[in-house]
Design an enzyme around this catalytic site. Structure first.
Site, short mmCIF file in Angstrom:
data_model
loop_
_atom_site.label_atom_id
_atom_site.label_comp_id
_atom_site.label_asym_id
_atom_site.label_seq_id
_atom_site.Cartn_x
_atom_site.Cartn_y
_atom_site.Cartn_z
N GLY A 115 0.83 -1.20 0.00
CA GLY A 115 0.00 0.00 0.00
C GLY A 115 0.86 1.24 0.00
N CYS A 116 1.04 1.82 1.15
CA CYS A 116 1.70 3.12 1.26
C CYS A 116 3.18 3.08 0.90
CB CYS A 116 1.49 3.69 2.66
SG CYS A 116 -0.28 3.95 3.01
N VAL A 117 3.87 1.99 1.20
CA VAL A 117 5.29 1.90 0.83
C VAL A 117 5.42 1.90 -0.69
CG1 VAL A 117 7.36 0.44 0.88
CG2 VAL A 117 6.03 0.83 2.97
#
Length: 183
Positions: A115-117
């Site tokens: 997701g965010c990474v």
């Protein structure tokens, strides 16, 4: 090698290692320990540590889930970037924080891998940053119930494809915690 002018510096970018994000994460303790090693080394080498913190319906600001894990206390003067989207650059002040620090190269660690990474790695790379992923310092939760591969495979695949990411004038790749070179 960044394409950003007058941005020779490197920063450690720590993404969303919050109680509610990593509570059930794959190899949580080992990953948090590796991030703590990176933070310690960055501080020792006078490399900026930039913290990113997500908020939203499941991570309301001020809640215990929203707080960073206690093993990773933010140092005095270390920037905190608050975000609401996967890409840490999207609708935040991350770009201006990095510009003020003259950073063009990011060493990335945190959660969640898929997701965010991942979104932040791509966001950084398309904006002209060199983006190095620390292969043993990011994690995700088990989302197999929704059709995702098991967490170990998600992490392994992300490390594999990011190691081969290329674009003109930029550097990408993966290194282990032990191999990180902030210079």
């Amino acid at each position: 090698m960044t394409t950003l002018e007058n941005r020779p510096g490197t920063a450690l970018l720590v993404i969303d290692v919050q109680n509610g994000v990593v509570a059930g994460a794959h190899q949580r303790d080992a990953v948090v320990a590796n991030i703590a090693v990176l933070v310690g080394r960055a501080r020792q080498e006078k490399v900026p540590v930039v913290w990113v913190q997500h908020s939203g319906a499941e991570l309301p600001k001020g809640s215990d889930n929203w707080r960073y894990v206690p093993e990773l206390p933010r140092g005095a003067g270390e920037p905190l970037v608050e975000k609401e989207y996967g890409d840490s650059f999207e609708d935040t002040n991350l770009e201006s924080v990095l510009a003020d620090l003259k950073v063009g190269r990011l060493v990335v660690a945190g959660a969640q891998t898929d997701g965010c990474v991942r979104a932040t790695l791509h966001g950084a790379f398309t904006r002209g940053y060199d983006a190095i992923l620390v292969a043993d310092a990011h994690t995700t939760e088990d989302l197999t119930e929704w059709g995702a591969p098991p967490p170990a495979q998600v992490i392994s695949h992300t490390n594999l494809y990011w190691n081969f990411q290329t674009a003109p004038g930029r550097e990408a790749g993966t290194v282990t915690t032990e191999e990180v070179n902030f210079a």
